[in-house]
Each structure stands twice: as C-alpha cells, then as structure tokens.
Design a protein around this motif. Structure first.
Motif, PDB file in Angstrom:
ATOM      1  N   HIS A 165      13.402-117.262  -2.372  1.00 35.71           N
ATOM      2  CA  HIS A 165      14.053-116.281  -2.938  1.00 35.71           C
ATOM      3  C   HIS A 165      13.149-114.775  -3.190  1.00 35.71           C
ATOM      4  CE1 HIS A 165      15.372-114.748  -7.181  1.00 35.71           C
ATOM      5  NE2 HIS A 165      16.199-114.493  -6.432  1.00 35.71           N
ATOM      6  N   SER A 166      13.581-113.846  -2.899  1.00 37.86           N
ATOM      7  CA  SER A 166      13.090-112.275  -3.112  1.00 37.86           C
ATOM      8  C   SER A 166      11.696-112.547  -2.522  1.00 37.86           C
ATOM      9  CB  SER A 166      12.597-112.421  -4.745  1.00 37.86           C
ATOM     10  OG  SER A 166      12.240-110.969  -5.041  1.00 37.86           O
ATOM     11  N   ARG A 205       7.622-114.569 -11.923  1.00 37.59           N
ATOM     12  CA  ARG A 205       8.494-115.824 -11.882  1.00 37.59           C
ATOM     13  C   ARG A 205       7.538-116.911 -11.529  1.00 37.59           C
ATOM     14  NH1 ARG A 205      13.359-114.948 -14.649  1.00 37.59           N
ATOM     15  NH2 ARG A 205      14.003-113.066 -14.213  1.00 37.59           N
ATOM     16  N   THR A 206       7.896-118.268 -11.554  1.00 36.78           N
ATOM     17  CA  THR A 206       7.057-119.247 -11.471  1.00 36.78           C
ATOM     18  C   THR A 206       7.849-120.402 -10.797  1.00 36.78           C
ATOM     19  OG1 THR A 206       7.081-120.434 -13.471  1.00 36.78           O
ATOM     20  CG2 THR A 206       5.249-118.669 -13.035  1.00 36.78           C
ATOM     21  N   ALA A 207       7.563-121.612 -10.289  1.00 36.69           N
ATOM     22  CA  ALA A 207       8.175-122.501  -9.817  1.00 36.69           C
ATOM     23  C   ALA A 207       9.142-123.165 -10.737  1.00 36.69           C
ATOM     24  CB  ALA A 207       7.351-123.560  -9.228  1.00 36.69           C
ATOM     25  N   GLN A 208       8.883-123.078 -11.921  1.00 32.80           N
ATOM     26  CA  GLN A 208       9.622-123.781 -13.293  1.00 32.80           C
ATOM     27  C   GLN A 208      10.818-122.902 -13.153  1.00 32.80           C
ATOM     28  OE1 GLN A 208       7.276-123.927 -16.433  1.00 32.80           O
ATOM     29  NE2 GLN A 208       6.488-126.123 -16.226  1.00 32.80           N
ATOM     30  N   ASP A 209      10.787-121.610 -12.801  1.00 30.95           N
ATOM     31  CA  ASP A 209      12.224-120.850 -12.849  1.00 30.95           C
ATOM     32  C   ASP A 209      13.344-121.320 -11.962  1.00 30.95           C
ATOM     33  OD1 ASP A 209      11.772-118.412 -14.721  1.00 30.95           O
ATOM     34  OD2 ASP A 209       9.907-118.593 -13.437  1.00 30.95           O
ATOM     35  N   GLY A 253      10.005-116.414  -5.903  1.00 35.07           N
ATOM     36  CA  GLY A 253       9.759-114.954  -5.971  1.00 35.07           C
ATOM     37  C   GLY A 253       8.886-114.395  -7.145  1.00 35.07           C
ATOM     38  N   GLY A 254       8.941-113.289  -7.667  1.00 37.60           N
ATOM     39  CA  GLY A 254       8.005-112.861  -8.698  1.00 37.60           C
ATOM     40  C   GLY A 254       6.933-111.594  -7.999  1.00 37.60           C
ATOM     41  N   VAL A 305      12.660-110.086   0.189  1.00 36.64           N
ATOM     42  CA  VAL A 305      11.724-108.924   0.415  1.00 36.64           C
ATOM     43  C   VAL A 305      10.858-109.305   1.545  1.00 36.64           C
ATOM     44  CG1 VAL A 305      10.085-107.404  -0.522  1.00 36.64           C
ATOM     45  CG2 VAL A 305      11.964-108.206  -1.915  1.00 36.64           C
ATOM     46  N   THR A 306      10.876-108.994   2.925  1.00 37.58           N
ATOM     47  CA  THR A 306       9.896-109.340   3.884  1.00 37.58           C
ATOM     48  C   THR A 306       9.495-108.426   4.634  1.00 37.58           C
ATOM     49  OG1 THR A 306      12.085-109.485   5.064  1.00 37.58           O
ATOM     50  CG2 THR A 306      11.644-111.452   4.034  1.00 37.58           C
TER      51      THR A 306
END
Length: 257
Positions: free
Chosen positions: A116-117, A54-58, A47-48, A142-143
């Motif tokens: 996610h999110s 946020r990024t893929a690394q999270d 998400g983010g 969140v959709t």
C-alpha cells in the motif's frame, strides 16, 4: 471465527518484525476453513512515506478481514527512514522478512504480495531480481521516485528517504524498482479515484511508464475511494481489494495492459 496471532523477528531492531494473523484451530462447532487457492497466504506491506506516518498495526483491520476469509496473513514492519530504513535499508528489511517467512514455511513462497502506498515501492524493491513469480497487488502505489519527488508527494518524503543515497551521487531512478517478468506472475494496480495522498498525475505517470517487457499489468480504478479506504474493511472500496487478493474478479472498472 476466531483469529490466531503471532510474531517473527528478522533482525535486531525493534522495527524488524512480522505480525502474523490467521484462522485459529477450529473449536467445537466451528467449520474448518479448507486450504484452497482462494485462501492463499497474504503478505501486506504498509505505507507511510517511509517515515512511518503509518505502521504495521494500521493494517490489522485488513489482516483480520483476510483471516476471516481463511487466509494466513503476514504484515511486515520495517525500519523507518529516520531509524535505519533510509534507502536501501527498508527495502532490504522487506526482502529479509520475505526470506524468513519462506524459510519458516515454504507455503509463504506462494503468497499474494500486497503493498500500500510507499509500501508498494518497498515491495517491488524487495522482489526485483528475485525471480519469485508472485502475484502482486499494489494499492495506491508510490513507486516512481523521480516523479514522486517532482510532484512533492508526501511533503518531501522522497528526498528524506533518499538523502544519503543522493548525497553519495545516487539517483532517484536507481532507487525506483523495475520488475522483470520472472519477478512477478502478475501485477494489479488499484487506484482510488479520490486519493488525497497520491495524486492522479503520479498514478497516470507510473502506469504510462510501466515497462512493456515487465510482468503482466492489470489496473483497477475504485470510484469514490480515498487513500486509506483501500485498506479499511469498513469502507466499500476495500471489498474490491479483498476480491482481488482472493483471486476473484473486481466489480469495478478493470483493464489489462
């Protein structure tokens, strides 16, 4: 158990990347992990709020935890709204990434897909109309962008994400994905009861307005969990997520709709 790493590029932008994780080839003394339905490949979408808070690394800790359970994991990175990912750019990125994975190895077509999110929105948008028949897990999703905008979720992130689309006469509803039964074999929505990023009002609205003719929906509510707890293996809430991804029964309240 050691973990193998890799990357795939699916476009010219530095953001258009897939991070790959999985059990390494067994060394002397290791017990190989069998390829079983419990160790199906897993695709994660972070998400983010489309702007990359946020990024893929999270999601790397979650990817590690899944790899230790025997899963191969792909974490999709995509362009943020400020660098080419404004609607529908990031959704097209996710669809292209899923397509490339399937081209490289057909077993990815049977992956469990986890968003996610705001990553849940992109995942559903990438799946809409694809008749993929996937098993989908949405974490604090969140959709519904119309309702998310009304509630001011992400401090105006929806309006930034949709700015060009809205300026051209588009609507929030047009950017809200709706899956047909063929698009997903099942959808599980996991909510965090103490979520500070996705309000309970949005979660209730999205569940109450889930299309009656859509894929089968299961809801799971995790008590005491905050937004990022669902993707943090150091938090008890993430155990529920790992169980669900692996195809097991959740240990918290679960409801089929």
């Amino acid at each position: 158990m050691s973990t193998a790493f890799g990357h795939l590029r699916y476009g010219p932008s530095g953001w258009q990347r897939i991070d790959l994780y999985g059990p390494a080839e067994p060394e002397d003394g290791d017990v190989p992990v069998a390829e079983t339905p419990q160790a199906a490949p897993v695709v994660l979408v972070h998400g983010g709020f489309w702007r990359h808070d946020r990024t893929a690394q999270d999601l790397e800790p979650l990817a590690f935890a899944l790899a230790e359970l025997g899963h191969r994991v792909a974490v999709l990175e995509y362009r943020p709204s400020w660098d080419g990912g404004a609607w529908p750019g990031a959704a097209k990125d996710c669809r292209a990434a899923l397509h490339l994975l399937g081209q490289k190895d057909g077993t990815w077509d049977g992956a469990v897909l986890v968003g996610h999110s705001a990553g849940a929105h992109l995942l559903l948008a990438a799946l809409q109309g694809q008749a993929r028949g996937a098993r989908v897990v949405l974490l604090a999703p969140v959709t519904d962008l119309a309702e998310a905008a009304r509630l001011g979720v992400g401090e105006g992130a929806v309006e930034v994400f949709l700015a060009e689309h809205l300026a051209a006469g588009g609507t929030h509803r047009e950017a809200t994905p709706v899956l047909a039964p063929a698009d997903a074999a099942s959808v599980t929505v996991v909510s965090a009861q103490e979520d500070q990023a996705v309000p309970a009002e949005l979660t209730r609205h999205q569940l109450d307005h889930w299309p009656q003719d859509g894929p089968r929906l299961t809801t799971v509510s995790v008590p005491g969990a905050r937004h990022m707890h669902l993707v943090n293996p150091q938090r008890p809430a993430c155990r529920t997520v790992l169980e669900l991804i692996g195809g097991g029964a959740a240990t918290v309240r679960k409801e089929d709709r």
